[in-house]
Design a protein around this motif. Structure first.
Motif, short mmCIF file in Angstrom:
data_model
loop_
_atom_site.label_atom_id
_atom_site.label_comp_id
_atom_site.label_asym_id
_atom_site.label_seq_id
_atom_site.Cartn_x
_atom_site.Cartn_y
_atom_site.Cartn_z
N HIS A 6 16.43 -42.98 90.64
CA HIS A 6 15.00 -42.92 90.96
C HIS A 6 14.60 -41.46 91.26
O HIS A 6 15.03 -40.89 92.29
CB HIS A 6 14.73 -43.82 92.17
CG HIS A 6 13.30 -43.97 92.54
ND1 HIS A 6 12.78 -43.48 93.72
CD2 HIS A 6 12.27 -44.57 91.90
CE1 HIS A 6 11.50 -43.77 93.79
NE2 HIS A 6 11.16 -44.44 92.69
N ALA A 7 13.80 -40.86 90.36
CA ALA A 7 13.57 -39.41 90.43
C ALA A 7 12.99 -38.94 91.77
O ALA A 7 13.49 -37.96 92.33
CB ALA A 7 12.70 -38.96 89.25
N PRO A 8 11.93 -39.59 92.31
CA PRO A 8 11.40 -39.08 93.60
C PRO A 8 12.43 -39.14 94.72
O PRO A 8 12.47 -38.25 95.58
CB PRO A 8 10.23 -40.03 93.89
CG PRO A 8 9.87 -40.66 92.58
CD PRO A 8 11.13 -40.71 91.78
N THR A 9 13.28 -40.16 94.71
CA THR A 9 14.30 -40.25 95.76
C THR A 9 15.34 -39.15 95.58
O THR A 9 15.79 -38.53 96.55
CB THR A 9 14.99 -41.64 95.72
OG1 THR A 9 13.98 -42.64 95.83
CG2 THR A 9 15.97 -41.81 96.86
N LEU A 10 15.69 -38.86 94.32
CA LEU A 10 16.66 -37.78 94.06
C LEU A 10 16.09 -36.43 94.49
O LEU A 10 16.80 -35.58 95.02
CB LEU A 10 17.04 -37.76 92.58
CG LEU A 10 17.96 -38.91 92.15
CD1 LEU A 10 18.04 -38.99 90.62
CD2 LEU A 10 19.36 -38.77 92.74
#
Ligand SMILES: Cc1cc2nc3c(=O)[nH]c(=O)nc-3n(C[C@H](O)[C@H](O)[C@H](O)COP(=O)(O)O)c2cc1C
Length: 188
Positions: A162-166
């Protein structure tokens, strides 16, 4: 290169918390090594054994002592941390107190909606106890509370994608590495 040790509070093979740690191991491999500690082989804490701890406890203590920082990945079990993790922390808090002043980052994943907040708040209290007294990255802006895991990890058994979490993880890891450097334990 910096050496980090991960304490993962879940023993299940497909644990999201383990998969988060493995994601971090791969994503930041150029910046630090990240070994996953074996918590499954620790016996239940027994104060009678404290002065002469069992071999798995000795090994864990040595790994913590040698690490520049510790990353604790906790599931939430009944609004707190799992016994597996508490057991490890109790062993680490007695005899040679290897977590005192050790830089610590806490992270957690749940399939549900509160992201291990209750577990991590308990964990922060525990990490402040006299026998532990870890140097925990302060929570403001740094809380890794991963909700709805099934939507954020590659299934089955894959990594966090999950890009925003990364992105959040990247900024928090940067700040954790600053903390580790300021603790002055690197350079071995
Ligand atoms: C004994 C037990 C208690 C649980 N209690 C909570 C809870 O309080 N809050 C929560 O968000 N999830 C709770 N769960 C669900 C866990 O978040 C879920 O099983 C999660 O996948 C565990 O982490 P893991 O994937 O790293 O093993 C509980 C699970 C178990 C087995």
């Amino acid at each position: 290169m910096m050496r980090m040790l991960a304490l993962v509070g879940s023993l299940r093979k497909e644990s999201y918390n383990l998969r988060l740690v493995l994601t971090m191991q791969e994503r930041y491999r150029d910046r630090f090594s990240l070994e996953v500690a074996d918590l499954a082989s620790l016996p239940l804490y027994n104060q009678d054994a404290e002065d002469n701890p069992p071999e798995p406890v000795r090994r864990l203590k040595q790994k913590v002592a040698e690490a520049d920082g510790v990353i604790i990945a906790t599931p939430e079990y009944n609004w707190s941390i799992p016994g597996v993790l508490k057991n490890a922390l109790d062993w680490l808090s007695r005899g040679e107190r290897v977590l005192v002043q050790k830089p610590v980052l806490t992270v957690g994943v749940t399939p549900f909606m509160l992201g291990t907040i209750r577990a991590q708040l308990h964990l922060r209290e525990i990490l402040a106890a006299p026998g532990i007294s870890a140097r925990v990255l302060p929570p403001a802006g740094n809380e890794i509370l991963i909700t709805f895991a099934k939507d954020k990890f590659e299934e089955p058994n894959g990594r966090l994608v999950h890009a925003p979490t990364l992105e959040l993880l990247d900024t928090v890891v940067d700040k954790f590495l600053d903390l580790v450097r300021s603790a002055g334990t690197t350079g071995r």
